[in-house]
Design a protein around this motif. Structure first.
Motif, short mmCIF file in Angstrom:
data_model
loop_
_atom_site.label_atom_id
_atom_site.label_comp_id
_atom_site.label_asym_id
_atom_site.label_seq_id
_atom_site.Cartn_x
_atom_site.Cartn_y
_atom_site.Cartn_z
N GLY A 78 0.89 -1.25 0.05
CA GLY A 78 0.23 0.04 0.18
C GLY A 78 0.77 1.38 -0.06
N SER A 79 2.06 1.26 0.72
CA SER A 79 2.85 2.47 0.50
C SER A 79 4.50 2.02 1.05
N ARG A 80 5.17 2.76 0.55
CA ARG A 80 6.62 2.62 0.63
C ARG A 80 6.85 2.76 2.09
N VAL B 133 2.26 7.57 6.51
CA VAL B 133 3.16 7.63 5.80
C VAL B 133 4.54 7.84 6.51
N ARG C 164 -2.01 12.08 6.86
CA ARG C 164 -1.09 11.27 6.93
C ARG C 164 -1.19 9.70 6.91
N THR D 132 -2.60 6.11 5.76
CA THR D 132 -2.59 5.49 4.47
C THR D 132 -4.06 4.75 4.43
N ARG D 133 -4.30 4.24 3.15
CA ARG D 133 -5.61 3.61 3.06
C ARG D 133 -5.49 2.44 3.76
#
Length: 491
Positions: free
Chosen positions: A327-329, A355, A383, A385-386
């Motif tokens: 989903g995010s780094r 994040v 900030r 994330t999903r």
């Protein structure tokens, strides 16, 4: 502690109660008693009859009837059908206690009658009685709580005391709805103004009236004028000893109830004991539990439960790690410095829900803080994330804290672990919440989480610190599941 003005909702509600006749606890819904008796009879009798019939027991109907009567008998002896008890508790532990008594009674009956149904089958047949009774208690509790928010099924209370003491009692009762009392009038003792808005029913002088019945007559007239069910006395220098004694005589002779507020707040009744010394009524307050078998049981439950949870949840952990990474780094886990018991810092583990530069961006969002105290909370924090939003909504982001529980930094149940910058601004009252290990869940989670004000959060934490018991931890863990499913205050 930072104090805020609490609106007196219950006092406002009492205006509605004053408009129509109220009869206190007698105004509870009439279906509470038949529902409780029917639930106990059916919940105990029907399963036993079916199990004993399947086991080809010689007298299944007789056993079912006997079990149903034994269960209602235990409830009757424990005064669960009394008007004061109906709808007042949703707790599991009192029902479990009654159920264990039932098992003891039936074990004796089994020996006397020679009944030979397999023990495990007989025990399993009794489980529905426990579950049905708990469900009935929760149903009536919710119904009664909703009624009391509308000032129904309440006890109309007349408060008597010095102005400051009376205001304190009125404020505490008005700020919450988890009790049956609505203040309909106040009788201040001595000079002084009142700001609560409660009608002043009468006023007593600073000293006892010269007429032996002067004070008593004024209080009785106030009770009659406001149709009070209970007189609640906040004793002080101007209202104690012989003066209070004479008022109590008059109230009891008139068939009215008297209660005395000892000045204690947020102290569990389990810690209170009444004593008598030289004719004086004394209230003993036991210290919080900090040594002995209960803390040992808590430690064993914490570490064994957390270790088992890590093993059983390992597949779910893997799935969440993959979802976060996709989903995010950034890393899947987030480590944060928190303050534990006695102010000792530790590193707390969570699944990352923001994040990677979330901490650096916190300062720029400080103006959007929606919490009224030291904690930072935003319903729509940019900030997050999903995947993180889902994890927070279900509280699954907290699961890695099982590692902290195994390590001994945290407990399964306790106050929320604070940040160092929060602790740096604590006053001496707020520092008391650090007297126990912080927890993965606690009273704050089952009471609204982020929707709570700062003062409410501190109040719940101090209530836990002062009144902790092993059984209360079990109750909190049971209620946590519902809070997680409900998701209220999780963001």
């Amino acid at each position: 502690m930072r104090h805020v003005h609490i609106p007196v909702q219950r006092v406002a509600g009492s205006a509605r109660a004053s408009a129509t006749p109220a009869r206190g606890l007698r105004d509870k819904a009439r279906w509470y008693l038949p529902a409780a008796v029917a639930a106990d009879l059916i919940g105990a009798g029907v399963p036993v009859g079916l199990v004993f019939e399947a086991a080809q027991q010689a007298r299944p109907l007789f056993c079912a009837l006997g079990t149903a009567l034994a269960w209602t008998g235990v409830q009757l002896m424990r005064r669960r059908y009394a008007g004061r008890a109906l709808g007042e508790s949703r707790g599991v532990l009192p029902v479990l206690h009654d159920w264990l008594i039932l098992i003891g009674v039936l074990a004796v009956a089994r020996v006397v009658t020679g009944e030979n149904t397999p023990r495990l089958s007989a025990l399993g047949a009794l489980v529905p009685a426990l579950l049905v009774t708990i469900a009935c208690h929760k149903l009536t509790y919710r119904h009664l709580s909703a009624a009391r928010r509308e000032a129904q099924a309440v006890s109309r209370v007349l408060v008597v005391g010095e102005p400051d003491a009376a205001e304190s009692v009125i404020g505490h009762l008005a700020a919450r709805t988890d009790h049956p009392y609505v203040v309909v009038g106040v009788v201040p003792v001595g000079p002084g103004g009142l700001d609560s808005g409660v009608p002043v029913a009468a006023r007593l002088g600073s000293a006892m009236a010269q007429s032996p019945n002067g004070d008593s007559a004024a209080v009785l007239d106030a009770v009659a004028a406001h149709r009070a069910d209970l007189v609640l006395v906040a004793p002080g220098a101007r209202l104690a000893g012989e003066r209070l004694r004479r008022i109590s005589w008059a109230l009891h002779d008139a068939g009215l109830e008297l209660a005395v507020f000892p000045g204690l707040v947020e102290v569990s009744v389990k810690r209170l004991e009444t004593l008598s010394a030289g004719g004086l009524a004394i209230l003993r307050v036991a210290p919080p539990v900090s040594r002995g078998m209960q803390p040992l049981l808590k430690s064993v439950l914490d570490r064994a439960g957390a270790a088992l949870g890590l093993v059983l949840l390992s597949p779910a952990f893997l799935a969440m790690v993959l979802a976060i990474r996709c989903g995010s780094r950034g890393p899947a886990f987030y480590r944060q410095r928190r303050i534990g018991r006695d102010g000792v810092p530790f590193v707390m583990w969570k699944f990352r829900t923001m994040v990677v530069d979330a901490d650096a961006r916190k300062a720029e969002l400080s103006g959007a803080n929606e919490n009224d105290g030291l904690m930072f909370k935003m319903r729509r924090d940019p900030r997050v994330t999903r995947v993180g939003r889902l994890l927070r909504r279900t509280s699954m982001d907290e699961l890695p804290q099982l590692i902290n529980v195994v390590a001994g930094n945290m407990s399964l149940v306790g106050p929320r672990p604070p940040l160092p910058e929060e602790v740096a601004e604590y006053d001496e009252v707020e520092l008391r919440r650090l007297a126990v290990r912080p927890g993965m869940t606690g009273l704050w989670q089952i009471s609204g989480r982020s929707d709570l004000s700062w003062d409410e959060t501190i109040q719940l934490d101090l209530q836990y610190v002062d009144n902790w018991s092993f059984t209360s931890d079990v109750d909190v863990m049971g209620r946590t599941l519902r809070a997680v499913v409900d998701g209220r205050g999780a963001y």
